[in-house]
Design a protein around this motif. Structure first.
Motif, PDB file in Angstrom:
ATOM      1  N   THR A  48       3.819  -9.378  -2.475  1.00  0.00           N
ATOM      2  CA  THR A  48       2.403  -9.708  -2.294  1.00  0.00           C
ATOM      3  C   THR A  48       2.179 -10.389  -0.950  1.00  0.00           C
ATOM      4  O   THR A  48       1.209 -10.091  -0.230  1.00  0.00           O
ATOM      5  N   ALA A  51       2.261  -7.886   1.883  1.00  0.00           N
ATOM      6  CA  ALA A  51       1.032  -7.095   1.947  1.00  0.00           C
ATOM      7  C   ALA A  51      -0.107  -7.885   2.575  1.00  0.00           C
ATOM      8  O   ALA A  51      -0.833  -7.379   3.439  1.00  0.00           O
ATOM      9  N   ARG A  52      -0.256  -9.128   2.170  1.00  0.00           N
ATOM     10  CA  ARG A  52      -1.405  -9.920   2.610  1.00  0.00           C
ATOM     11  C   ARG A  52      -1.222 -10.481   4.023  1.00  0.00           C
ATOM     12  O   ARG A  52      -2.214 -10.755   4.698  1.00  0.00           O
ATOM     13  N   LYS A  54       0.311  -8.724   6.333  1.00  0.00           N
ATOM     14  CA  LYS A  54       0.310  -7.530   7.188  1.00  0.00           C
ATOM     15  C   LYS A  54       1.645  -7.309   7.916  1.00  0.00           C
ATOM     16  O   LYS A  54       1.670  -6.982   9.106  1.00  0.00           O
ATOM     17  N   LEU A  74       3.702  -5.492  -3.601  1.00  0.00           N
ATOM     18  CA  LEU A  74       2.978  -4.770  -2.562  1.00  0.00           C
ATOM     19  C   LEU A  74       1.663  -4.207  -3.084  1.00  0.00           C
ATOM     20  O   LEU A  74       0.637  -4.235  -2.400  1.00  0.00           O
ATOM     21  N   LEU A  75       1.688  -3.698  -4.312  1.00  0.00           N
ATOM     22  CA  LEU A  75       0.531  -2.982  -4.854  1.00  0.00           C
ATOM     23  C   LEU A  75      -0.305  -3.843  -5.789  1.00  0.00           C
ATOM     24  O   LEU A  75      -1.059  -3.318  -6.608  1.00  0.00           O
ATOM     25  N   ASP A  77      -2.911  -5.421  -5.274  1.00  0.00           N
ATOM     26  CA  ASP A  77      -4.331  -5.127  -5.082  1.00  0.00           C
ATOM     27  C   ASP A  77      -4.609  -3.629  -5.036  1.00  0.00           C
ATOM     28  O   ASP A  77      -5.703  -3.200  -4.671  1.00  0.00           O
ATOM     29  N   SER A  80      -2.982   1.229  -0.622  1.00  0.00           N
ATOM     30  CA  SER A  80      -3.806   1.181   0.583  1.00  0.00           C
ATOM     31  C   SER A  80      -2.984   1.707   1.745  1.00  0.00           C
ATOM     32  O   SER A  80      -1.770   1.497   1.810  1.00  0.00           O
ATOM     33  N   ASP A  82      -2.857   0.706   4.731  1.00  0.00           N
ATOM     34  CA  ASP A  82      -2.381  -0.273   5.702  1.00  0.00           C
ATOM     35  C   ASP A  82      -1.341  -1.229   5.116  1.00  0.00           C
ATOM     36  O   ASP A  82      -1.014  -2.244   5.718  1.00  0.00           O
ATOM     37  N   LEU A  83      -0.799  -0.895   3.950  1.00  0.00           N
ATOM     38  CA  LEU A  83       0.260  -1.713   3.376  1.00  0.00           C
ATOM     39  C   LEU A  83       1.572  -1.507   4.124  1.00  0.00           C
ATOM     40  O   LEU A  83       1.794  -0.450   4.733  1.00  0.00           O
ATOM     41  N   LEU A 312       2.604   4.999  -2.279  1.00  0.00           N
ATOM     42  CA  LEU A 312       3.535   4.139  -1.548  1.00  0.00           C
ATOM     43  C   LEU A 312       4.134   4.884  -0.362  1.00  0.00           C
ATOM     44  O   LEU A 312       4.559   6.037  -0.489  1.00  0.00           O
TER      45      LEU A 312
END
Length: 316
Positions: A48, A51-52, A54, A74-75, A77, A80, A82-83, A312
């Motif tokens: 997490t 992901a947040r 970047k 990672l997922l 949220d 996406s 841009d992950l 992914l």
């Protein structure tokens, strides 16, 4: 390139010195931050964070359980574009995911291949499975196989090493001593007709004793040997499953032989298989063992499955 390396220090097949060498190799070409997991679920927290914050890449050094946690972080949220991309250096006993991608089991070889892929900017987008609120990469199970996973986890907590022999002994013990052999309590409901055009009237009827779900082939490995209940399963398709109506000894032995064959094609009166499904629901009045990617989830009464395409990005 900014990267987070998530290291499971208790991984089955990597020594501290080996991990030091791998970290050094990755640090030569990446702006690398290293984080060691300290408790169950820690890799979810780190995924997490990657992901947040970047990161460009997150690398999991550990077994399939570590990879599963990283992916769930990672997922958190949802998928996406841009992950961070996921890289894997195998450190577990089976390492099903990286082997299913065609990667090497040896962590040093895998690190070299990962660096080569990063230099060449090689990425692959794969579909994943989701059950209830949990993502899974390659497999899930309800009933006997999940009860075996739970038995192995208990043995590991008592100091045993997760070897193919431990899984075989646990499977035999669970089959003869557990309740699954004499139960057929699972109801199965398809969310939609299979995407290969099979009519919805072919929805399985009756109750089942165990269900194995695959997102790729094989389902797992017994040492070097692939175990393949659903040989058509693919990261590029929906979910596949094999459901057994009963676990009588003759039919179970025949199915085991079929899934261990060099040309697997499990079939029989007790077996139902489906390919490339968008979703389905499993229910049981009696709570049954459930697992994802070899991680025991406990005993549940309902599992809602969904296949999620293009979920992914993986460095390959």
């Amino acid at each position: 390139m900014r990267a987070l390396l998530v290291v499971n220090p208790t991984a089955t097949t990597t020594r501290p010195r080996t991990r030091e060498v791998l970290v050094s190799a990755l640090s030569t070409e990446l702006d690398l931050e290293v984080a060691e997991t300290t408790h169950r679920g820690h890799a979810i927290e780190l995924g997490t964070r990657a992901a947040r914050e970047k990161f460009d890449v997150i690398v999991a050094l550990g077994g399939d359980g570590t990879v599963n946690e990283v992916v769930n972080g990672l997922l958190v949220d949802g998928p996406s574009g841009d992950l961070p991309a996921l890289g894997v250096v195998p450190g577990g006993s089976a390492n099903v995911f990286i082997r299913a991608l065609g990667g090497p089991r040896d962590p040093v070889d895998a690190t070299g291949l990962l660096l080569e892929a990063l230099r060449a900017n090689r990425r692959r987008t794969i579909g994943l499975g989701r059950v209830n609120d949990r993502w899974f990469i390659f497999c899930a199970g309800y009933g006997l196989d999940a009860a075996v996973v739970g038995r192995v986890e208990r043995a590991r907590s008592n100091g045993k090493t997760a070897t193919p022999g431990l899984y075989v002994r646990s499977a035999v013990a669970q089959y003869f001593r557990g309740p699954e052999r004499t139960m057929s309590s699972i109801e199965l409901k398809l969310d939609a007709p299979p995407s290969d055009g099979v009519d919805s009237e072919t929805e399985p009827s009756g109750r089942f004793a165990a269900v194995i779900v695959q997102n790729c082939s094989p389902w797992t490995y017994l040492g070097p040997r692939p175990v393949n209940p659903c040989p058509e399963a693919s990261f590029d398709a929906g979910l596949d499953f094999l459901a057994a109506r009963a676990l009588r000894l003759p039919s179970t032995l025949r199915t085991v032989q079929q899934i261990l064959s060099s040309k697997p094609d499990p079939r029989g009166r007790e077996i139902v298989r489906r390919h490339d499904l968008s979703g389905f629901v499993l229910r049981s009045d009696t709570p049954l063992a459930a697992q994802v990617d070899g991680d025991y989830l406990g005993e549940l009464t309902e599992l809602r499955f969904a296949g999620v395409p293009h979920a992914l990005r993986v460095v390959v």
